[in-house]
Scaffold this motif. Structure first.
Motif, short mmCIF file in Angstrom:
data_model
loop_
_atom_site.label_atom_id
_atom_site.label_comp_id
_atom_site.label_asym_id
_atom_site.label_seq_id
_atom_site.Cartn_x
_atom_site.Cartn_y
_atom_site.Cartn_z
N ASN A 2 0.78 -1.23 -0.11
CA ASN A 2 -0.07 0.07 0.10
C ASN A 2 0.82 1.27 -0.10
N VAL A 3 0.18 2.30 -0.60
CA VAL A 3 0.94 3.68 -0.64
C VAL A 3 0.58 4.27 0.67
N ILE A 4 1.93 4.90 1.19
CA ILE A 4 1.61 5.77 2.53
C ILE A 4 1.74 7.12 2.22
N ARG A 5 0.71 7.71 2.65
CA ARG A 5 0.80 9.25 2.13
C ARG A 5 0.85 10.19 3.35
N VAL A 6 2.12 10.87 3.13
CA VAL A 6 2.63 11.72 4.28
C VAL A 6 2.47 13.30 3.81
N ILE A 7 2.24 14.03 4.72
CA ILE A 7 2.12 15.61 4.47
C ILE A 7 3.24 16.29 5.18
N VAL A 8 4.37 17.06 4.51
CA VAL A 8 5.42 17.49 5.16
C VAL A 8 4.95 19.11 5.35
N PHE A 9 4.89 19.63 6.53
CA PHE A 9 4.66 20.92 6.67
C PHE A 9 6.09 21.83 6.65
N LEU A 10 6.07 22.60 5.80
CA LEU A 10 7.40 23.43 5.90
C LEU A 10 7.16 24.29 7.18
N THR A 11 8.37 24.84 7.76
CA THR A 11 8.28 25.77 8.90
C THR A 11 7.54 26.97 8.32
N TYR A 12 6.79 27.45 9.32
CA TYR A 12 5.96 28.80 9.01
C TYR A 12 6.76 29.79 8.41
N VAL A 40 6.02 5.60 -0.47
CA VAL A 40 5.69 6.62 0.32
C VAL A 40 5.24 8.08 -0.76
N GLN A 41 4.26 8.35 -0.48
CA GLN A 41 3.75 9.55 -1.53
C GLN A 41 3.73 10.83 -0.56
N VAL A 42 4.64 11.78 -0.71
CA VAL A 42 4.92 12.98 0.02
C VAL A 42 4.25 14.30 -0.66
N GLY A 60 11.50 16.51 -9.55
CA GLY A 60 11.23 15.13 -9.48
C GLY A 60 10.36 14.96 -8.39
N LEU A 61 9.59 16.01 -7.70
CA LEU A 61 8.82 15.81 -6.58
C LEU A 61 7.28 15.29 -6.71
N PHE A 62 6.59 14.98 -5.83
CA PHE A 62 5.33 14.62 -5.56
C PHE A 62 4.41 15.61 -5.79
#
Length: 92
Positions: A2-12, A40-42, A60-62
């Motif tokens: 399965n694909v794991i979906r992750v959200i990366v929050f950049l610094t404020y 892993v889908q970011v 080459g990003l998501f």
């Protein structure tokens, strides 16, 4: 697998453009590119503008979500859960 979906929050107030301008974009993205090999889908949450999409594609990003409504930063931050609700609910 399965694909794991992750959200990366950049610094404020952070953005991919600021990473690029400071010469750290490649280094910062390296780990996320490696995670692609493990299904892993970011998605990056950036406080920048539309140029974030081009920077992501060129490296080459998501996917990247950004302040496409051109809201003042403090309002955008308050409304993040509403504005990006669909993306947040799909994340693991």
């Amino acid at each position: 697998m399965n694909v794991i979906r992750v959200i990366v929050f950049l610094t404020y107030s952070g953005s991919l453009k600021s990473w690029k301008d400071n010469g750290i974009l490649h280094r910062e993205l390296l780990i996320y590119k490696r995670l692609q090999n493990y299904n892993v889908q970011v998605t990056f949450l950036s406080y920048g503008c539309k140029s974030e999409v081009d920077i992501a594609k060129n490296n080459g990003l998501f996917s990247v979500i950004y302040n496409k409504y051109h809201l003042p930063l403090y309002i955008y931050v308050l409304l993040l859960p509403i504005l990006h609700y669909k993306t947040f609910t799909k994340a693991d």
